[in-house]
Design a protein around this motif. Structure first.
Motif, PDB file in Angstrom:
ATOM      1  N   SER A  73     -29.610 -12.713 -25.755  1.00  0.00           N
ATOM      2  CA  SER A  73     -28.206 -12.853 -24.392  1.00  0.00           C
ATOM      3  C   SER A  73     -27.237 -11.165 -24.984  1.00  0.00           C
ATOM      4  O   SER A  73     -26.092 -12.259 -24.313  1.00  0.00           O
ATOM      5  N   ARG A  78     -23.413 -13.763 -23.830  1.00  0.00           N
ATOM      6  CA  ARG A  78     -23.573 -13.486 -22.651  1.00  0.00           C
ATOM      7  C   ARG A  78     -24.589 -14.958 -22.802  1.00  0.00           C
ATOM      8  O   ARG A  78     -24.799 -15.737 -21.517  1.00  0.00           O
ATOM      9  N   THR A  81     -22.479 -17.833 -19.124  1.00  0.00           N
ATOM     10  CA  THR A  81     -23.049 -17.264 -18.575  1.00  0.00           C
ATOM     11  C   THR A  81     -24.057 -18.537 -17.656  1.00  0.00           C
ATOM     12  O   THR A  81     -24.841 -19.307 -18.719  1.00  0.00           O
ATOM     13  N   TYR A  83     -26.993 -17.805 -16.024  1.00  0.00           N
ATOM     14  CA  TYR A  83     -28.153 -17.696 -16.228  1.00  0.00           C
ATOM     15  C   TYR A  83     -28.514 -19.059 -17.772  1.00  0.00           C
ATOM     16  O   TYR A  83     -29.492 -19.327 -17.786  1.00  0.00           O
TER      17      TYR A  83
END
Length: 339
Positions: A73, A78, A81, A83
């Motif tokens: 990530s 990330r 997020t 996802y």
């Protein structure tokens, strides 16, 4: 700095310990088999040891995978997020499926759900209120929510559970809160709960344990005494009539309901773990050979009272109903047989 100790010291120790246990597994098996004949219960040391090894292995593997996700990530850039949150929910669901499959098989633990089916909550967020009694009831609840109800839970847990590195890491990557019981500023605690309960969508479930801790007779009496100190004599008298649950603390639930006005409420009771209070109780009852029954009641959001005092009375009424259900559905041992 405590999180550094949990994640960079305790977590590697857990991974190393899992590897050591598997490397020396024959020794553990021989030792457990040797003491089994002198310990009450059918192959108790072997069965308990195997479940502990499965849990330790799941924890170690999940920690390694989550380290890889942290790197993938962008070293955490990330992780928050949708996802990566979705990946972590899938990991939790898969891990719990493996662990509970083995626990049910080895400990002969049967988990049954009664009440509305998952189809009763189509496209609707839910706030789940569960009684808290016995070791692992929160894990059973989360497993059921994810496996049967196909929900992504947002959980409020005691901060002491953060010392488990797997729980610490995964719940800091999905919507969750570790809280300190009986904080000096209750308003701040309610604000944290409201923040977590905000923005629930159709596949979310906000999970809270209104009692604030596992049921014990001593905690039950303390809860009654606390109501009397606050001048709530009527509520104290109602709490004295409930013998299987603690008097609920409504602040957190009220904050969640205000933050999620369109959500239904699901009340949850269970039997099968409530008699396990001390470490000695847990050892004497394992392998469990038990049936755990979870009872679910759905309350549509338009049937939830609006005023604060009305909601507190409504919550106590539900807790009285749960207490009655527990009394009528005491846990029973499964018939003796092969595991």
């Amino acid at each position: 700095m405590i999180w550094v100790l949990r994640r960079w010291v305790i977590a590697p120790v857990v991974v190393a310990l899992a590897g050591l246990v598997w490397f020396t597994l024959p020794i553990w098996l021989i030792g457990a088999a040797a003491v089994s004949p002198i310990v009450p219960g059918r192959l108790r040391p072997l069965r308990v040891m195997w479940v502990a090894i499965v849990y330790l292995t799941c924890e170690a593997l999940l920690l390694v995978v989550m380290l890889g996700l942290w790197i993938a990530s962008g070293f955490g850039w990330r992780l928050r997020t949708p996802y990566f949150e979705g990946i972590h929910y899938d990991l939790v669901q898969g891990t719990m499926w493996v662990f509970f499959r083995e626990a049910r098989r080895v400990l002969r633990l049967r988990i049954e759900s009664e009440g509305p089916t998952p189809a009763a909550y189509p496209g609707r967020p839910i706030v789940v209120c569960c009684r808290h009694a016995g070791p692992g009831d929160s894990f059973v609840l989360i497993h059921t929510l994810m496996a049967w109800y196909d929900r992504e839970p947002r959980v409020v847990l005691k901060d002491t559970l953060a010392w488990d590195p797997m729980i610490d890491v995964v719940l800091n990557r999905i919507p969750a809160r570790f809280i300190t019981p009986n904080p000096a500023t209750g308003a701040d605690l309610e604000a944290q709960i409201a923040e977590l309960a905000s923005g629930l969508d159709e596949n979310d479930a906000f999970v809270i344990f209104p009692e604030g801790g596992n049921f014990t007779p001593r905690r039950r009496q303390r809860a009654i005494d606390r109501l009397r100190r606050l001048g709530m004599e009527r509520m104290a008298q109602r709490a004295e009539q409930m013998t299987h649950v603690l008097a609920p603390r409504p602040g957190g639930l009220l904050a969640a309901l205000d933050a999620a006005p369109g959500a239904d409420v699901v009340m949850v009771a269970h039997t099968g773990l409530d008699h396990l209070v001390s470490v000695g109780d847990i050892w004497r009852e394992l392998p469990m050979d038990k049936r755990i029954v979870m009872r679910w009641w759905q309350v549509p959001h338009d049937e939830i009272p609006v005023g604060r005092e009305e909601r507190i009375d409504w919550l106590f009424t539900w807790w009285e109903r749960i207490d009655t259900w527990i009394d009528e559905n005491r846990p029973v041992d499964l018939p003796t047989g092969r595991s």
